[in-house]
Design a protein around this motif. Structure first.
Motif, PDB file in Angstrom:
ATOM      1  N   SER A 354     -17.222 -36.087  -7.779  1.00  0.00           N
ATOM      2  CA  SER A 354     -17.633 -34.938  -8.595  1.00  0.00           C
ATOM      3  C   SER A 354     -19.141 -34.732  -8.451  1.00  0.00           C
ATOM      4  O   SER A 354     -19.917 -35.688  -8.548  1.00  0.00           O
ATOM      5  CB  SER A 354     -17.288 -35.181 -10.067  1.00  0.00           C
ATOM      6  OG  SER A 354     -17.834 -34.157 -10.883  1.00  0.00           O
ATOM      7  N   GLN A 357     -21.937 -30.968 -11.682  1.00  0.00           N
ATOM      8  CA  GLN A 357     -22.479 -29.693 -12.136  1.00  0.00           C
ATOM      9  C   GLN A 357     -21.756 -29.170 -13.380  1.00  0.00           C
ATOM     10  O   GLN A 357     -22.386 -28.566 -14.248  1.00  0.00           O
ATOM     11  CB  GLN A 357     -22.371 -28.671 -10.984  1.00  0.00           C
ATOM     12  CG  GLN A 357     -23.115 -27.393 -11.212  1.00  0.00           C
ATOM     13  CD  GLN A 357     -23.074 -26.461 -10.000  1.00  0.00           C
ATOM     14  OE1 GLN A 357     -23.807 -25.493  -9.945  1.00  0.00           O
ATOM     15  NE2 GLN A 357     -22.209 -26.732  -9.039  1.00  0.00           N
ATOM     16  N   CYS A 358     -20.446 -29.406 -13.469  1.00  0.00           N
ATOM     17  CA  CYS A 358     -19.645 -28.903 -14.586  1.00  0.00           C
ATOM     18  C   CYS A 358     -19.270 -30.058 -15.526  1.00  0.00           C
ATOM     19  O   CYS A 358     -18.694 -31.059 -15.088  1.00  0.00           O
ATOM     20  CB  CYS A 358     -18.370 -28.235 -14.093  1.00  0.00           C
ATOM     21  SG  CYS A 358     -18.656 -26.926 -12.887  1.00  0.00           S
ATOM     22  N   SER A 359     -19.530 -29.899 -16.791  1.00  0.00           N
ATOM     23  CA  SER A 359     -19.268 -30.978 -17.756  1.00  0.00           C
ATOM     24  C   SER A 359     -17.800 -31.413 -17.800  1.00  0.00           C
ATOM     25  O   SER A 359     -17.520 -32.613 -17.862  1.00  0.00           O
ATOM     26  CB  SER A 359     -19.718 -30.549 -19.157  1.00  0.00           C
ATOM     27  OG  SER A 359     -21.102 -30.304 -19.171  1.00  0.00           O
ATOM     28  N   CYS A 361     -15.538 -31.600 -15.527  1.00  0.00           N
ATOM     29  CA  CYS A 361     -15.234 -32.456 -14.377  1.00  0.00           C
ATOM     30  C   CYS A 361     -16.068 -33.736 -14.414  1.00  0.00           C
ATOM     31  O   CYS A 361     -15.551 -34.836 -14.228  1.00  0.00           O
ATOM     32  CB  CYS A 361     -15.496 -31.672 -13.091  1.00  0.00           C
ATOM     33  SG  CYS A 361     -15.125 -32.564 -11.574  1.00  0.00           S
ATOM     34  N   ARG A 362     -17.350 -33.593 -14.668  1.00  0.00           N
ATOM     35  CA  ARG A 362     -18.250 -34.754 -14.681  1.00  0.00           C
ATOM     36  C   ARG A 362     -17.796 -35.790 -15.707  1.00  0.00           C
ATOM     37  O   ARG A 362     -17.721 -36.986 -15.421  1.00  0.00           O
ATOM     38  CB  ARG A 362     -19.680 -34.297 -14.991  1.00  0.00           C
ATOM     39  CG  ARG A 362     -20.705 -35.431 -15.023  1.00  0.00           C
ATOM     40  CD  ARG A 362     -22.078 -34.935 -15.436  1.00  0.00           C
ATOM     41  NE  ARG A 362     -22.133 -34.467 -16.811  1.00  0.00           N
ATOM     42  CZ  ARG A 362     -22.354 -33.215 -17.176  1.00  0.00           C
ATOM     43  NH1 ARG A 362     -22.559 -32.275 -16.252  1.00  0.00           N
ATOM     44  NH2 ARG A 362     -22.386 -32.870 -18.454  1.00  0.00           N
ATOM     45  N   ILE A 395      -9.920 -30.211 -18.239  1.00  0.00           N
ATOM     46  CA  ILE A 395     -10.622 -30.055 -16.952  1.00  0.00           C
ATOM     47  C   ILE A 395     -10.089 -28.848 -16.189  1.00  0.00           C
ATOM     48  O   ILE A 395     -10.853 -28.015 -15.695  1.00  0.00           O
ATOM     49  CB  ILE A 395     -10.454 -31.317 -16.081  1.00  0.00           C
ATOM     50  CG1 ILE A 395     -11.017 -32.558 -16.785  1.00  0.00           C
ATOM     51  CG2 ILE A 395     -11.136 -31.124 -14.727  1.00  0.00           C
ATOM     52  CD1 ILE A 395     -10.702 -33.855 -16.069  1.00  0.00           C
ATOM     53  N   ASN A 398     -11.463 -25.033 -15.782  1.00  0.00           N
ATOM     54  CA  ASN A 398     -12.730 -24.919 -16.512  1.00  0.00           C
ATOM     55  C   ASN A 398     -13.934 -25.361 -15.688  1.00  0.00           C
ATOM     56  O   ASN A 398     -14.964 -25.751 -16.255  1.00  0.00           O
ATOM     57  CB  ASN A 398     -12.663 -25.738 -17.806  1.00  0.00           C
ATOM     58  CG  ASN A 398     -11.669 -25.160 -18.796  1.00  0.00           C
ATOM     59  OD1 ASN A 398     -11.692 -23.964 -19.062  1.00  0.00           O
ATOM     60  ND2 ASN A 398     -10.792 -25.983 -19.322  1.00  0.00           N
ATOM     61  N   THR A 399     -13.801 -25.310 -14.374  1.00  0.00           N
ATOM     62  CA  THR A 399     -14.901 -25.728 -13.506  1.00  0.00           C
ATOM     63  C   THR A 399     -15.219 -24.632 -12.493  1.00  0.00           C
ATOM     64  O   THR A 399     -14.386 -23.760 -12.221  1.00  0.00           O
ATOM     65  CB  THR A 399     -14.550 -27.031 -12.753  1.00  0.00           C
ATOM     66  OG1 THR A 399     -13.313 -26.848 -12.047  1.00  0.00           O
ATOM     67  CG2 THR A 399     -14.402 -28.191 -13.709  1.00  0.00           C
ATOM     68  N   GLY A 404     -12.131 -29.831 -10.013  1.00  0.00           N
ATOM     69  CA  GLY A 404     -11.594 -30.184 -11.320  1.00  0.00           C
ATOM     70  C   GLY A 404     -10.082 -30.111 -11.349  1.00  0.00           C
ATOM     71  O   GLY A 404      -9.404 -31.024 -11.855  1.00  0.00           O
TER      72      GLY A 404
END
Length: 453
Positions: A354, A357-359, A361-362, A395, A398-399, A404
């Motif tokens: 990952s 960049q995207c919460s 996924c992170r 997830i 939402n990325t 994700g």
């Protein structure tokens, strides 16, 4: 036996060299395209062929080409995505290793069709042998007049470059690839604008997979309509499958789309069945990012119809009872494999890869890895399965990019189809560390459709 459009000459000694490749009809599509066809006619043939992107998404290639913006006086680019990093997938590496001129031939024809005068092959950074093979093949093609200035006296110029990748799975996502190609960190871009409008260096760009570009060669040689006669329905042509896992004959196979999955898995022409006389437990049909299916749902659809190796048949039933063709990374699991451990391994990969960049996924991939780690190591709780499903839903969708979704789908499908195995890891924690759940009922015949309803 099906037609071999890409791998017909793969075993010819010296086929990786220009002279041998040329003697087997190589670069005929370049001559035909540059001397007898307009760029618009080439795009039309690719549309007629029904070719769908072979990198995973399955989007119609000709339609993608037709979206390319063509503002006056602005450069256009073709970029080949050879950043093959999906666990279970190795077909593109195989093509580049053994028949590199097929890819270069396809790049020339596609670049001409798109009006690109500079094109790139972005290769996974770990594939240094393949990078050197491609650079050598490009030098040969250029020396023979098939690259550079005024190709074959047509007035068309093309420079082709090989670019080592950034060492990250995320760079296989087309906009992250373009960022990396520009020398930046490989983070996906927000779309729109799409690459067809503003891609490499802000110019109109098409990004296609290795196999997609290689398939352009037989399409131009034989015509789009002839190509479309192979396959079934909207799944036209042939497809390369990377077969691995517990099969007797792992390797890369070229199949006619529409081949029954049972024939692909068990016939001597292809995988040869499950190794060591064991039974099939589960299959990941298209690489680590697609839903896993138990043996019975993989071999038959929910309506008890034989499943086919096609985009439509594999996805029959949606994510409730189907999967995806994906990138063709076919992994078979025998009765001794542990689905919990397999799911944990995939999740470790996605957490590691990952970009952050995207919460969702992170953070979400990290949570899924931790929960699956404790399940696999005998410390799980009954609430963990619902927790994993909930996190995967947070997830999915939402990325910025599909990583994700790729991380969420395997987890959700594993729990959907193998929940009793996950629960056994909770109720038999100490035992689960030393032995596996086994085949259980995953290969049992499906109930009749009316019972399932």
């Amino acid at each position: 036996m099906g037609r071999k459009l890409l791998l017909e000459h793969i075993n010819v000694p010296g086929i990786n060299t220009f002279d041998v490749y040329r003697s087997k009809g190589g670069y005929a599509s370049v001559e035909k395209a540059l001397k007898t066809m307009s760029p618009e006619e080439i795009v039309e043939e690719v549309k007629k062929s029904g070719l769908r992107g072979r990198g995973g998404a399955g989007f119609p290639t000709g339609m993608k080409w037709s979206f390319l913006a063509k503002p006056e006086g602005v450069e256009r680019y073709l970029v080949c995505n050879a950043d093959e990093s999906e666990p279970g997938t190795f077909k593109d590496r195989y093509l580049m290793t053994y028949i590199p001129h097929l890819l270069i031939e396809g790049m020339i024809v596609a670049s001409f069709a798109l009006g690109a005068k500079t094109s790139y092959i972005y290769v996974r950074g770990e594939m240094m042998p393949q990078i050197r093979i491609l650079e050598r093949a490009i030098a040969e093609a250029k020396a023979k007049g098939f690259l550079g200035k005024n190709i074959l006296g047509s007035g068309y110029d093309l420079e082709l470059y090989v670019q080592p990748g950034g060492g990250a799975y995320i760079c296989g996502e087309e906009t992250a690839l373009l960022e990396s190609l520009e020398g930046k960190r490989g983070n996906p871009r927000i779309k729109p604008p799409f690459p067809a409008i503003a891609g490499l260096y802000g110019c109109p760009t098409v990004v296609n997979n290795v196999e997609s570009i290689a398939a352009v060669v037989p399409i131009i040689n034989e015509g789009g309509e002839e190509y479309s006669k192979l396959g079934i329905g909207r799944s036209t042509g042939t497809k390369l499958i990377s077969a691995g896992g517990n099969v007797k004959k792992p390797g890369v196979y070229e199949i006619d789309l529409g081949l029954p999955v049972e024939e692909f898995l068990y016939s001597d022409e292809y995988c040869g069945g499950i190794a060591n006389g064991k039974r099939l437990k589960a299959v990941v049909a298209g690489g680590s990012s697609v839903p896993i299916l138990p043996a019975n749902l993989f071999l038959k659809t929910i309506n008890n119809e034989p499943r086919l190796m096609s985009y439509e048949s594999l996805s029959d039933g949606g994510f409730v009872s189907g999967t995806m063709m994906g990138s063709g990374g076919f992994i078979a699991y025998d009765e001794d494999q542990c689905i919990v451990r397999n799911t944990w391994n995939f999740t470790r990969f996605y957490h590691h890869e990952s970009c952050g960049q995207c919460s969702p996924c992170r953070e979400g991939t990290g949570w899924m890895e931790k929960v699956l780690h404790r399940l696999e190591h005998g410390h799980g709780r009954m609430s963990d399965m619902d927790l994993l499903v909930d996190v995967s839903k947070k997830i999915e969708g939402n990325t910025i990019c599909p990583l994700g979704d790729a991380a969420a789908w395997p987890v959700a499908s594993a729990i959907r189809h193998f929940r009793d195995e996950f629960e056994w890891h909770v109720t038999h924690g100490a035992e689960a560390v030393t032995r596996n759940f086994g085949l259980a009922h995953y290969a049992d015949p499906l109930p009749k459709p009316e019972v399932l309803a």
